[in-house]
Design a protein around this motif. Sequence first.
Motif, PDB file in Angstrom:
ATOM      1  N   UNK A 183       0.794  -1.225   0.000  1.00 18.25           N
ATOM      2  CA  UNK A 183       0.000   0.000   0.000  1.00 18.25           C
ATOM      3  C   UNK A 183       0.824   1.272   0.000  1.00 18.25           C
ATOM      4  N   UNK A 184       2.157   1.148  -0.051  1.00 21.79           N
ATOM      5  CA  UNK A 184       2.985   2.340  -0.135  1.00 21.79           C
ATOM      6  C   UNK A 184       2.953   2.919  -1.548  1.00 21.79           C
ATOM      7  N   UNK A 185       3.041   4.243  -1.630  1.00 19.44           N
ATOM      8  CA  UNK A 185       2.913   4.905  -2.915  1.00 19.44           C
ATOM      9  C   UNK A 185       4.204   5.606  -3.320  1.00 19.44           C
ATOM     10  N   UNK A 186       4.414   5.678  -4.620  1.00 15.75           N
ATOM     11  CA  UNK A 186       5.547   6.374  -5.207  1.00 15.75           C
ATOM     12  C   UNK A 186       5.026   7.316  -6.286  1.00 15.75           C
ATOM     13  N   UNK A 187       5.378   8.604  -6.236  1.00 23.46           N
ATOM     14  CA  UNK A 187       4.963   9.503  -7.322  1.00 23.46           C
ATOM     15  C   UNK A 187       5.777   9.202  -8.577  1.00 23.46           C
ATOM     16  N   UNK A 188       5.090   9.057  -9.705  1.00 22.04           N
ATOM     17  CA  UNK A 188       5.777   8.696 -10.954  1.00 22.04           C
ATOM     18  C   UNK A 188       5.211   9.502 -12.123  1.00 22.04           C
ATOM     19  N   UNK A 189       6.011   9.596 -13.137  1.00 27.71           N
ATOM     20  CA  UNK A 189       5.556   9.959 -14.482  1.00 27.71           C
ATOM     21  C   UNK A 189       6.116   8.897 -15.421  1.00 27.71           C
ATOM     22  N   UNK A 190       5.570   8.826 -16.637  1.00 28.16           N
ATOM     23  CA  UNK A 190       6.101   7.844 -17.575  1.00 28.16           C
ATOM     24  C   UNK A 190       6.130   8.407 -18.988  1.00 28.16           C
TER      25      UNK A 190
END
Length: 337
Positions: free
Chosen positions: A206-213
Amino acid sequence: MSAKTPGTLLPAWLLATGLGLAAPAGVAAPDEVSAEQVVSALEAAFGVTPGERRNHTKGTCAAGEFVGLPAAAAWSRSALFSGESVPVVARFSLAGGNPKAPDTAKSPRGMALEFRLPGGGLQHMTMLNTPVFGAAHPRTFLDLMVAMKPDPATGKPDPEKIKAFKASHPDNLAQAQFLDAHNPPPSYANSSYFGIHAFWFVDRDGQTTPVRWRFVPQDGEQRLGNDELASSPPDFLERRLIERTAQGPLRWDMLLILGAPGDPTDDPTRAWPEDRPQVKVGTLTLTSATPQKGAACEKINFDPLVMADGIAPSDDPVLRFRSPAYAASFAKRLGGQ
């Protein structure tokens, strides 16, 4: 290297909805514009082609598969990254509501993907070939469409209204400068496509990581020269894509950009620093392309908030707004309007 945000957990009810941080339906911000306003402004700017999309009207369908890398499970529990082949329906397009827009126009090109996951799940990605978007808020996009409405006397937008828009909307500047400085590609196959918005990858804990792709072409990035730009016919992108897929598989690598604390997740007009970690997390392979009429992509509403477990939307107001705007346009074209 992980860019996880320590201690950031999405509530269970958010994860269950599949909509992550999207705004609740029917809740409007003080300066929020309506989806109907934006669709009407697009119609006023470009006219209406009954039964067709109001934006990115000119397009081409394609099909293939995506194979994600299991290493991506360090950031996302999405079934996209199981290592198994996932069928994909794709659509390439030109921005704007003109079905006869010239392929030499210095406007964004789009790549929209529908990933058909095991068990009937869907994941959409709706991208542009510009690294940033031209509006930080839906109001800017609406105001641009209003400024682009043709003057009845000339049949073209009023230059003074366009000038006034640019002066009063600095958030439009970065994308406009990019388009002005970069000629369009000679083929859809020779362009990178950017997710534009920030998203959250959600792992098994349930941990989140901010991303773009972004999707980077294995055929290589190319742009038309100035002479080619002046001499090319108005329609070549669809033909070249069909010809290219007939020669063999066409591939893009999916690169994940891992955000760091302080990177904006709510503004698609601002790129993240170039030194952010970038990780290859999969490969898109397209094996066929066809005109869109009657093909698989024609009726798909490529809503970017259609997400499977493991990927969630950020707090970007433009990303949130795209879903109701797409729905309003979709309803009209399904009704033959």
